[in-house]
Design an enzyme around this catalytic site. Structure first.
Site: not given
Ligand code: NDP
Length: 274
Positions: A36, A80, A103
């Protein structure tokens, strides 16, 4: 899509920054986060990475998220998952400012999605819709079957398809006749995490098949669909690796840019500019 994001950043001069928070040393998570960060750098999005020890406390992670929420150079925040067991990943995610929730996993983002209001959508489901649109797959009135009902993939992709006027069937581990249900699908989405669960003869001839699964096996990465057999019947099918995985990263970049753009136009605290 990455090239589009890059061109948009160059054309607008917009400054976008993605903060990544990685707790502990899970190797798969480290690979995902590194990918990412690299993708951000390629398109001109600044990366602000925080690597925290596995022993960090809930309060310490919460404090970091609070700090990142307040930083003007941070347009998006990515925690994460999964986090180590002593931490509550869901509670920590909920602390992220919804307008920086690239997200799309906070309860506010989930509510905005459910009510079809503007907001940041989860990357994998949004990437699936983008794939379908860019291949001109008709969703209006289509039979869409989603196998898997997680908050990360199954549920949000089901809602996105519903908003596009598909007739959506959600399947899960208690679904009585999975094969027969899948055979009805014009658009079949497998997000299960079981290698090759979806057999070739579960695919309606001419269907579009989206394989979200990433399963590690002796043969390498394997999807949730038996690709070779399904490809004989499907009109369109995504491969694993490839397909949905890279689209997820592309959507993260897109979401970060969207969040950055919204911050320049909407007054802070005004609800959602995204
Ligand atoms: P979860 O484990 O959270 O959810 C799996 C879902 O599959 C559950 O709803 C479960 O049902 C259902 N399920 C399990 N076994 C069966 C079965 N035999 N028949 C029917 N349904 C079943 O997984 P995620 O949604 O997080 O991820 C799914 C897959 O997608 C994984 O392989 C993951 O690695 C991959 N993934 C890939 C991404 C990408 O970028 N390509 C991004 C995110 C995930 P129940 O609810 O009843 O338990």
């Amino acid at each position: 899509m990455r090239a589009e994001v890059k061109a948009e950043i160059e054309a607008t001069g917009l400054r976008a920054g993605l903060a990544t928070v990685l707790v502990g040393d899970d190797p798969a998570s480290a690979v995902y986060v590194a990918g990412k960060i690299r993708a951000c750098e390629e398109v001109g999005i600044a990366s602000i990475h925080h690597q925290l020890l596995a022993s960090v406390s809930q309060d310490e992670v919460a404090a970091l998220i609070g700090e990142l929420n307040g930083r003007a150079d941070v347009s998006g925040i990515l925690l994460q998952l999964p986090v180590p067991e002593h931490l509550d990943g869901q509670a920590l995610t909920a602390l992220i400012d919804p307008d920086k929730d690239v997200d799309g996993l906070t309860p506010i983002s989930a509510g905005r999605l459910l009510q079809n209001r503007p907001g940041l959508r989860p990357c994998t489901p949004a990437g699936i819709l983008e794939l379908l649109d860019r291949h001109d797959v008709s969703l209006e009135g289509a039979e869409a079957v989603v196998v898997g009902r997680s908050d990360l993939v199954g549920k949000p992709v089901g809602v996105l398809l519903l908003h596009r006027n598909a007739t959506v069937t959600m399947c899960h581990s208690r679904t009585r006749d999975l094969a027969a249900t899948c055979r009805r699908a014009d658009v079949l989405i497998a997000a299960v995490g079981r290698p090759r669960l979806v057999q070739g003869d579960w695919v309606k001839p001419g269907a579009t098949v989206i394989d979200v699964g990433i399963n590690r096996s002796d043969e390498g990465l394997v999807g949730d669909v038996d690709f070779a057999a399904a490809a004989e019947r499907a009109a369109l099918i995504t491969p694993v690796p490839g397909g949905v995985g890279p689209m997820t990263i592309a959507m993260l970049l897109r979401n970060t840019l969207t969040a950055a753009a919204a911050r320049t136009t909407a007054p802070r605290g005004a609800g959602s500019g995204v």
